[in-house]
Design a protein around this motif. Sequence first.
Motif, PDB file in Angstrom:
ATOM      1  N   THR A 166       0.831  -1.205   0.000  1.00 20.22           N
ATOM      2  CA  THR A 166       0.000   0.000   0.000  1.00 20.22           C
ATOM      3  C   THR A 166       0.866   1.256   0.000  1.00 20.22           C
ATOM      4  N   VAL A 167       2.074   1.107  -0.485  1.00 18.97           N
ATOM      5  CA  VAL A 167       2.908   2.289  -0.710  1.00 18.97           C
ATOM      6  C   VAL A 167       2.552   2.813  -2.099  1.00 18.97           C
ATOM      7  N   CYS A 168       2.072   4.035  -2.142  1.00 17.38           N
ATOM      8  CA  CYS A 168       1.567   4.612  -3.397  1.00 17.38           C
ATOM      9  C   CYS A 168       2.661   4.646  -4.452  1.00 17.38           C
ATOM     10  N   THR A 169       2.292   4.267  -5.666  1.00 13.34           N
ATOM     11  CA  THR A 169       3.264   4.237  -6.760  1.00 13.34           C
ATOM     12  C   THR A 169       3.499   5.617  -7.360  1.00 13.34           C
ATOM     13  N   HIS A 170       2.776   6.625  -6.890  1.00 16.11           N
ATOM     14  CA  HIS A 170       3.001   7.978  -7.394  1.00 16.11           C
ATOM     15  C   HIS A 170       4.259   8.581  -6.774  1.00 16.11           C
ATOM     16  N   ALA A 171       4.267   8.744  -5.457  1.00 13.00           N
ATOM     17  CA  ALA A 171       5.431   9.354  -4.801  1.00 13.00           C
ATOM     18  C   ALA A 171       5.789   8.668  -3.493  1.00 13.00           C
ATOM     19  N   GLY A 172       5.220   7.492  -3.247  1.00 14.43           N
ATOM     20  CA  GLY A 172       5.681   6.686  -2.122  1.00 14.43           C
ATOM     21  C   GLY A 172       4.999   6.913  -0.789  1.00 14.43           C
ATOM     22  N   CYS A 173       3.879   7.596  -0.757  1.00 13.99           N
ATOM     23  CA  CYS A 173       3.173   7.769   0.522  1.00 13.99           C
ATOM     24  C   CYS A 173       2.505   6.463   0.938  1.00 13.99           C
ATOM     25  N   PRO A 174       2.536   6.143   2.223  1.00 10.57           N
ATOM     26  CA  PRO A 174       1.767   4.991   2.705  1.00 10.57           C
ATOM     27  C   PRO A 174       0.268   5.306   2.641  1.00 10.57           C
ATOM     28  N   ILE A 175      -0.502   4.378   2.114  1.00 10.72           N
ATOM     29  CA  ILE A 175      -1.953   4.556   2.011  1.00 10.72           C
ATOM     30  C   ILE A 175      -2.586   3.930   3.240  1.00 10.72           C
ATOM     31  N   GLU A 176      -3.363   4.712   3.947  1.00 12.48           N
ATOM     32  CA  GLU A 176      -3.945   4.224   5.201  1.00 12.48           C
ATOM     33  C   GLU A 176      -5.459   4.340   5.204  1.00 12.48           C
TER      34      GLU A 176
END
Length: 141
Positions: free
Chosen positions: A81-91
């Motif tokens: 769930t690490v976003c493939t856009h810029a690496g933010c964790p999706i929670e």
Amino acid sequence: MPGRPAPRRRTVLSAAALTPVAGLGLTACSPDDDGAAPARPTAPVDLGADGEVAKGAATLFPDGNVVVSRAENGSLKAFSTVCTHAGCPIEKLEGAKLVCPCHGSEFDARTGEVLHAPATAPLIELPVEVKQGRIIASPGA
Ligand code: FES
């Protein structure tokens, strides 16, 4: 940019139970270089009891940065769930839709596919299996 949460005790298997994965490298930014979370777990992650993911549903495990879904036939799929856009964790998981807090990308938790830009690449699929009644996600390739 949000930091990566510290893993809880049950999140990461004990060191004795871990087998180093040869050639494993991070495929995205590490927290050391720009604050983004690693795109894959660095070791097998114990996500919880097998019964925590119902048939036809998805469950988010934010401590491990993993979402697991179970098809009607009982098979499991897991995605980072690490976003493939810029690496933010999706929670945030709304039904089967993952919503990134940073720039609003959305992903299908069952397939990893992008539902809403700015992300263009699907979530990274992770190997997942049930061992002794526990759901274990692995770093994979
Ligand atoms: Fe997720 Fe930008 S990091 S939308």
